[in-house]
Design a protein around this motif. Sequence first.
Motif, PDB file in Angstrom:
ATOM      1  N   ARG A  62      40.647  81.166  67.280  1.00  0.00           N
ATOM      2  CA  ARG A  62      40.020  80.551  68.453  1.00  0.00           C
ATOM      3  C   ARG A  62      41.039  80.258  69.561  1.00  0.00           C
ATOM      4  O   ARG A  62      40.697  79.710  70.595  1.00  0.00           O
ATOM      5  CB  ARG A  62      39.310  79.249  68.057  1.00  0.00           C
ATOM      6  N   CYS A  63      42.315  80.593  69.306  1.00  0.00           N
ATOM      7  CA  CYS A  63      43.358  80.323  70.301  1.00  0.00           C
ATOM      8  C   CYS A  63      43.968  81.653  70.764  1.00  0.00           C
ATOM      9  O   CYS A  63      43.765  82.686  70.144  1.00  0.00           O
ATOM     10  CB  CYS A  63      44.456  79.458  69.699  1.00  0.00           C
ATOM     11  N   LEU A  64      44.751  81.572  71.840  1.00  0.00           N
ATOM     12  CA  LEU A  64      45.324  82.797  72.394  1.00  0.00           C
ATOM     13  C   LEU A  64      46.710  83.104  71.825  1.00  0.00           C
ATOM     14  O   LEU A  64      47.505  82.197  71.570  1.00  0.00           O
ATOM     15  CB  LEU A  64      45.431  82.683  73.916  1.00  0.00           C
ATOM     16  N   GLY A  65      46.976  84.403  71.658  1.00  0.00           N
ATOM     17  CA  GLY A  65      48.272  84.840  71.165  1.00  0.00           C
ATOM     18  C   GLY A  65      48.996  85.775  72.120  1.00  0.00           C
ATOM     19  O   GLY A  65      50.086  86.248  71.808  1.00  0.00           O
ATOM     20  N   GLU A 103      41.743  75.795  72.659  1.00  0.00           N
ATOM     21  CA  GLU A 103      40.734  76.325  71.740  1.00  0.00           C
ATOM     22  C   GLU A 103      39.473  76.786  72.447  1.00  0.00           C
ATOM     23  O   GLU A 103      39.012  76.136  73.390  1.00  0.00           O
ATOM     24  CB  GLU A 103      40.352  75.235  70.743  1.00  0.00           C
ATOM     25  N   VAL A 104      38.876  77.877  71.946  1.00  0.00           N
ATOM     26  CA  VAL A 104      37.587  78.335  72.480  1.00  0.00           C
ATOM     27  C   VAL A 104      36.527  77.298  72.140  1.00  0.00           C
ATOM     28  O   VAL A 104      36.336  76.953  70.975  1.00  0.00           O
ATOM     29  CB  VAL A 104      37.183  79.691  71.854  1.00  0.00           C
ATOM     30  N   VAL A 105      35.827  76.790  73.179  1.00  0.00           N
ATOM     31  CA  VAL A 105      34.757  75.822  72.918  1.00  0.00           C
ATOM     32  C   VAL A 105      33.391  76.383  73.305  1.00  0.00           C
ATOM     33  O   VAL A 105      32.367  75.808  72.958  1.00  0.00           O
ATOM     34  CB  VAL A 105      35.009  74.478  73.654  1.00  0.00           C
ATOM     35  N   ASP A 106      33.369  77.513  74.005  1.00  0.00           N
ATOM     36  CA  ASP A 106      32.075  78.126  74.328  1.00  0.00           C
ATOM     37  C   ASP A 106      32.231  79.640  74.452  1.00  0.00           C
ATOM     38  O   ASP A 106      33.224  80.129  74.985  1.00  0.00           O
ATOM     39  CB  ASP A 106      31.521  77.552  75.648  1.00  0.00           C
ATOM     40  N   ILE A 107      31.244  80.362  73.906  1.00  0.00           N
ATOM     41  CA  ILE A 107      31.248  81.830  73.956  1.00  0.00           C
ATOM     42  C   ILE A 107      29.932  82.301  74.550  1.00  0.00           C
ATOM     43  O   ILE A 107      28.870  81.841  74.133  1.00  0.00           O
ATOM     44  CB  ILE A 107      31.359  82.424  72.525  1.00  0.00           C
ATOM     45  N   GLN A 108      30.007  83.205  75.515  1.00  0.00           N
ATOM     46  CA  GLN A 108      28.808  83.854  76.043  1.00  0.00           C
ATOM     47  C   GLN A 108      29.039  85.355  75.932  1.00  0.00           C
ATOM     48  O   GLN A 108      30.156  85.806  76.145  1.00  0.00           O
ATOM     49  CB  GLN A 108      28.608  83.514  77.535  1.00  0.00           C
ATOM     50  N   ALA A 109      27.977  86.115  75.603  1.00  0.00           N
ATOM     51  CA  ALA A 109      28.116  87.580  75.590  1.00  0.00           C
ATOM     52  C   ALA A 109      26.754  88.210  75.800  1.00  0.00           C
ATOM     53  O   ALA A 109      25.770  87.809  75.180  1.00  0.00           O
ATOM     54  CB  ALA A 109      28.721  88.058  74.276  1.00  0.00           C
TER      55      ALA A 109
END
Length: 409
Positions: free
Chosen positions: A311-314, A287-293
């Motif tokens: 929030r997960c990869l496919g 799961e994505v736990v941190d996002i930076q942009a």
Amino acid sequence: MEKDMMKKYARLVVKTGVNIQPGQTLVVTSPVDCADFARIIVQTAYEEGAREVVMNWGDEITAKARYLYAPDDLFDEFPEWRREFYLSYAEKGAAFISISASDPELMKDVDPGRIARANKASRTALKDYSERLMSNRNTWCVVSVPTEAWASKVFPQIPGKQAVDKLWQAILQAVRADLPDPVESWNQHKQTLKENMEKLNRMQLKWIHMKNRLGTDLKVELPSGHNWLGGSELSADGVEFIANMPTEEIFTAPHRKGVNGRVVSSMPLNYNGNLIEGFSLTFRDGEVVDIQAEKGYETLKQLTDTDEGARCLGEIALVPYDSPISNMNILFYNTLFDENASCHLALGKAYPVCLKGGDSMNKEELENAGINDSLIHVDFMFGTEDLEIEGMTADGQTVTVFRKGNFAL
Ligand code: ZN
Ligand code: ZN
């Protein structure tokens, strides 16, 4: 662009792309700005035996006006008749061509919340339809033709009409329509893609670990029984088709709970008329736990908040740094091209066909096998010229999959 070049391209899309069958219905989704090419597609499809070609016109300028001026409650609605439109043709076995040509920054002054809600409403309504396509029960193909707004973003230093011509040349080259016999060139291309794909399928790697100087350091577990795909695919009825033109990738599904580390984007992502740039995602147990942009944080955040699976990869897709599109050195601001110039991942739903027998499994069986589900599927690029990928085989041996951005199998 000359009419006969467009005709050659249209024939490639109709025959090699969706591989239209005699008596089959074709649904073409096209921006009004691409009408010239769409009309050639229609005529070509009839010549190749289509029973009926149904046009589904779109226009992003009027879509933008709707986002800016319509009442707020509208964006949670999706008309039943539109759901019925897609699903009824899909259930009758239609093929679907869709022309992707959006202006990369058109929606930058639109409230990202409205776009996110409208997307969620349409994806929810169209879930059965998109599931049919993602498990190859219908043939489909996404292609592009230039528009002036898009071309001006790709070649900002060149005046409008010339930029359109230059983008046409790049697209025709990318899809091999500029070659003397495009259909035969595609047959050879499909074979080349299959070689690395078959090697990886035989290895059945437990995980792959990706690293580069940009800061990507990501370990991705692969589900047991995973399937690498690439080039052409087979529909449930055994019709060979190509879902994306161009395509340079081989791809499979990551285990939805087996992704750890950080991935840093190597190209901007145009998501529905908004650019997301200079971003990174950190994963823990899938799961994505941190996002930076640096740009477009809100759009990216809304995207990952669509549902749990967002929030997960496919998808994990491998594209050599020295691939034809990458070597053009053009940033297309259109995922169809940029994803075929770079290794990429997708947030959201995985293709069930990336698991052996996955196309006949139900939602729970797929989830238990590690195949992610979501309303979204959004690709983003992380490949660089110094990308290194290692894998581990079932018996614990380490293999080099990528060295200096290219296959080393
Ligand atoms: Zn892909
Ligand atoms: Zn994808």
